[in-house]
Design an enzyme around this catalytic site. Structure first.
Site, PDB file in Angstrom:
ATOM      1  N   CYS A   2       0.818  -1.214   0.000  1.00 13.62           N
ATOM      2  CA  CYS A   2       0.000   0.000   0.000  1.00 13.62           C
ATOM      3  C   CYS A   2       0.851   1.262   0.000  1.00 13.62           C
ATOM      4  O   CYS A   2       2.001   1.233   0.439  1.00 13.62           O
ATOM      5  CB  CYS A   2      -0.861   0.020   1.250  1.00 13.62           C
ATOM      6  SG  CYS A   2      -1.801  -1.476   1.504  1.00 13.62           S
ATOM      7  N   ARG A  27       4.935   0.219  -6.178  1.00 16.57           N
ATOM      8  CA  ARG A  27       4.951  -0.611  -4.983  1.00 16.57           C
ATOM      9  C   ARG A  27       3.962  -1.768  -5.072  1.00 16.57           C
ATOM     10  O   ARG A  27       4.015  -2.693  -4.267  1.00 16.57           O
ATOM     11  CB  ARG A  27       4.632   0.229  -3.756  1.00 16.57           C
ATOM     12  CG  ARG A  27       5.634   1.342  -3.520  1.00 16.57           C
ATOM     13  CD  ARG A  27       5.218   2.199  -2.365  1.00 16.57           C
ATOM     14  NE  ARG A  27       5.258   1.459  -1.126  1.00 16.57           N
ATOM     15  CZ  ARG A  27       6.299   1.405  -0.312  1.00 16.57           C
ATOM     16  NH1 ARG A  27       7.386   2.060  -0.618  1.00 16.57           N
ATOM     17  NH2 ARG A  27       6.265   0.703   0.784  1.00 16.57           N
ATOM     18  N   ASN A  98      -1.659   1.854   6.006  1.00 19.34           N
ATOM     19  CA  ASN A  98      -0.773   0.762   5.564  1.00 19.34           C
ATOM     20  C   ASN A  98      -0.512  -0.116   6.771  1.00 19.34           C
ATOM     21  O   ASN A  98      -0.339   0.391   7.876  1.00 19.34           O
ATOM     22  CB  ASN A  98       0.573   1.302   5.083  1.00 19.34           C
ATOM     23  CG  ASN A  98       0.468   2.035   3.764  1.00 19.34           C
ATOM     24  OD1 ASN A  98      -0.601   2.100   3.175  1.00 19.34           O
ATOM     25  ND2 ASN A  98       1.581   2.584   3.310  1.00 19.34           N
ATOM     26  N   LYS A 483      14.418 -14.203 -10.893  1.00 20.02           N
ATOM     27  CA  LYS A 483      14.131 -13.099 -11.815  1.00 20.02           C
ATOM     28  C   LYS A 483      13.189 -13.580 -12.914  1.00 20.02           C
ATOM     29  O   LYS A 483      12.232 -12.909 -13.247  1.00 20.02           O
ATOM     30  CB  LYS A 483      15.410 -12.556 -12.473  1.00 20.02           C
ATOM     31  CG  LYS A 483      16.333 -11.709 -11.649  1.00 20.02           C
ATOM     32  CD  LYS A 483      15.799 -10.374 -11.236  1.00 20.02           C
ATOM     33  CE  LYS A 483      15.015 -10.480  -9.965  1.00 20.02           C
ATOM     34  NZ  LYS A 483      15.649 -10.171  -8.726  1.00 20.02           N
TER      35      LYS A 483
HETATM   36  C1  F6R Z   1      12.865  -9.983  -6.043  1.00 17.99           C
HETATM   37  C2  F6R Z   1      12.676  -9.017  -5.000  1.00 17.99           C
HETATM   38  C3  F6R Z   1      12.327  -9.492  -3.637  1.00 17.99           C
HETATM   39  C4  F6R Z   1      13.048  -8.650  -2.573  1.00 17.99           C
HETATM   40  C5  F6R Z   1      12.568  -9.040  -1.172  1.00 17.99           C
HETATM   41  C6  F6R Z   1      13.315  -8.292  -0.100  1.00 17.99           C
HETATM   42  O1  F6R Z   1      13.247  -9.388  -7.234  1.00 17.99           O
HETATM   43  O2  F6R Z   1      12.782  -7.832  -5.221  1.00 17.99           O
HETATM   44  O3  F6R Z   1      12.597 -10.842  -3.490  1.00 17.99           O
HETATM   45  O4  F6R Z   1      14.417  -8.856  -2.709  1.00 17.99           O
HETATM   46  O5  F6R Z   1      11.198  -8.779  -1.056  1.00 17.99           O
HETATM   47  O6  F6R Z   1      13.161  -6.912  -0.236  1.00 17.99           O
HETATM   48  P1  F6R Z   1      14.138  -5.892   0.455  1.00 17.99           P
HETATM   49  O7  F6R Z   1      15.485  -6.059  -0.159  1.00 17.99           O
HETATM   50  O8  F6R Z   1      13.534  -4.548   0.193  1.00 17.99           O
HETATM   51  O9  F6R Z   1      14.154  -6.240   1.913  1.00 17.99           O
END
Ligand code: F6R
Length: 606
Positions: A2, A27, A98, A483
């Protein structure tokens, strides 16, 4: 997840809210809404994309105060009714939220007994109704009283038509910032939403309430104790959060890697003295060098980077190192003894599981470090020390430059500590020289990006892919598979190559794409054997190999070359062709690359 935006000032609020919501789209969301206020409250909301909401808005609305929200459904389906803002029964109070109110069932039952009729299935309406019930002419006070009854997480913005020109905001576990302008204030869950208007911000802390009017910002605790806050400067610029001619943020961010890694390494690699300088670790260097054990934690891509970190720390620092999914760590009974250091790896610095794992580690007395990208984020603020990635805002949902930034930061921490333990000056010098060459080497790979596109073109009709790697490239195999699956919806599995024969080899059939990372190094011969095993069963091998390897083409259907580097730094190069393959596969399949289905950029709920 959110997104929150709010505005009080002298300009018409609606265009600012809509633009802010557009900047928050990345987001992930499934409905959106706004509330504008003067003498009356006017709420408009719609399921679906922001463009659906825009069609029903009067973009010339004159009101100069309002709040907006993009919702990612948790309690109740993504419908018009469940979209935020939610109002109380009097229609005077509107709330955007949120996070998750965990005792919403009990509160709903209580409010229903008091005669409240609910319109939606959401936990947020429960909060709106509770504030409405407690309101007796002072919005801030009503919010304060309501939040004392609530358990769970929240970042909220609240309006009341009796108090136009006031937004009350509060936070527990869900990020919120106040933008400070001239005769205006903004509220946002993410700096991207307000960057077009101001770079001066105040971070709302956990357990704090902010009351904003055009000219005043007042911060207090839940117990009404005033809190003095500094106004801080956001370093990111508007250009960084725009497409700059690229079709998608993901490909822009892939191509930014040479430049942003330069930023990440700048001032930290001292090539003259052959030393690593990490200002963020100065205060805890002594404690760090005495560490007996390191635990790296994170989720998704960050967890893959942490896996590379495990290999790096063991090799360079010679300290026992483990990697834990943050979601598992937080609910286990982890052993944290004297001398344990926990490093939280996170792009956003807001991931709920990583934050909770960090809190658990702190409570058990660990020294905590962060390898975080977003400056001022929750994890960055709550760790004892840390090293920022400095790779700029990552907007594409699929993490790319954050992965290379995370690996680069972990490599620097490993070398920094290694030199204080067992790493010889000459080995450190080689490592630092090789790391400083990485940005240019990535540029070289990107100059031949079309090769990866050709591979994607040839195989995107195949629904199952395997990714194999060994040693430092095993986490890269996991990352390549993640990916591909997250943006193109092709099923892909990453494996340590030797594990294939313990089961997954049964999957291999004629024409199945198997991406094998087969760069020069200690396990080269073994990975060539794995390639032969795949080919003899009809699989199509796409090899990632070191430039100058003339033999490999005999064992592979396609070869994508990367420059030579030290084995521990190979992930910074070998991941690039895999990011490109995933990107092109998604584009060819017509997928929404930057906003893949069901995914959010920052996972701020469990
Ligand atoms: C995959 C991806 C997610 C984030 C995961 C952790 O491409 O982006 O797997 O790596 O949600 O997010 P952060 O790094 O923001 O804690």
């Amino acid at each position: 997840m959110c997104g929150i935006i709010g505005y009080v000032g002298s300009r018409p609020a609606l265009p600012i809210l809509v633009e802010g919501l557009r900047r928050l789209e990345y987001r992930g969301y499934d409905s959106a809404g706004v509330a504008l206020i003067d003498d009356n409250l006017c709420v408009t909301k719609a399921a679906g994309r922001l463009s659906v909401l825009e069609q029903v808005l009067d973009l010339n609305a004159p009101q100069t105060a309002g709040i907006g929200h993009t919702r990612w459904a948790t309690h109740g389906a993504p419908t018009d009714v469940n979209a935020h803002p939610h109002t109380d029964s009097s229609g005077k109070i509107a709330v955007i939220h949120n996070g998750i109110i965990e005792n919403d069932r009990a509160l709903r039952t209580y409010l229903e007994r008091e005669g409240v009729t609910f319109k939606s299935e959401t936990d947020t309406e429960v909060l709106a109704q509770l504030i409405g019930m407690l309101y007796d002419g002072d919005l801030e006070q009503a919010v304060r009283k309501a939040l004392r009854e609530v358990s769970g997480t929240y970042g909220i913005g609240v309006l009341c038509s009796d108090e136009p020109n006031v937004i009350v905001a509060a936070r527990k576990g869900s990020p919120l910032i106040i933008g400070v302008g001239k005769g205006e204030h903004l509220l946002a869950s993410d700096a991207a939403a307000i960057l077009a208007h101001t770079t001066q911000v105040v971070y709302v802390g956990d357990g704090e309430i902010a009351r904003i009017t055009p000219d005043e910002l007042r911060m207090t605790t839940l117990d009404a104790i005033p809190v003095a806050k500094d106004v801080e400067q956001i370093e990111w610029s508007l250009e960084e959060i725009e497409l700059a001619g690229y079709d998608h943020f993901m490909i822009k961010e892939i191509f930014e890697q040479p430049e942003v890694l330069e930023n990440c390494l700048r001032g930290r690699l001292d090539l003259k003295e052959n030393a690593i300088r990490l200002g963020g670790l100065v205060d805890c260097t002594r404690e760090l060098t005495r560490a007996k054990r390191i635990i790296l934690t994170g989720c998704g891509t960050a967890w893959h980077a942490a896996l590379v970190g495990e290999y790096l720390f063991e090799e360079l620092v010679r300290i026992p190192t483990e990697v834990e999914y943050a979601s598992e760590f937080r609910y286990r009974n982890p052993v944290i003894d004297d001398g344990t250091v926990v490093i939280a790896v996170s792009q956003s610095g807001e991931t709920a599981d990583t934050h909770a794992a960090l809190a658990e580690a702190k409570q058990r007395g660990a020294l905590t470090l962060g390898a975080v990208n977003v400056v001022g984020s929750t994890i960055a603020r709550e760790t004892d020390a840390g090293v920022y990635l400095h790779v700029g805002p990552e907007i594409g949902v699929a993490s790319t430059k954050a992965f290379t930034g995370q690996v680069a930061v972990l490599a620097m921490i490993a070398c920094f500590l290694g030199r204080r333990k067992h790493l010889s000056p000459s080995a450190a010098a080689d490592f630092i020289a090789a790391l400083s060459a990485v940005p240019k080497q990535i540029k070289q790979i990107l100059d031949t990006a079309d090769e990866a596109k050709k591979v994607a073109q040839q195989y995107t009709d195949r629904e199952n892919w395997l990714y194999l790697g060994r040693g430092y490239n095993y986490p890269v195999a996991l990352e390549g598979a993640l990916k591909l699956k997250e943006i193109s919806y092709i099923h892909a599995e990453g494996l340590p190559a030797a594990e294939m024969k313990h089961g997954p080899i049964a999957l291999i059939h004629e024409g199945m794409p198997v991406v094998v990372i087969a760069t020069a190094g200690s396990q080269y011969d073994k990975i060539i054997n794995n390639m032969m095993q795949v080919r003899s069963r009809g699989g199509s091998v796409i090899a990632i190999a070191t430039e100058g390897d003339r033999e490999i083409a005999k064992q592979a259907d396609h070869v994508l070359y990367v420059p030579n580097t030290l084995e521990p730094l190979q992930p910074l190069l070998t991941v690039i062709p895999l990011q490109l393959i995933a990107y092109h596969a998604a584009v060819i399949r017509g997928c929404n690359v930057d906003k893949p289905r069901n995914l959010a950029k920052s996972v701020t709920v469990e």
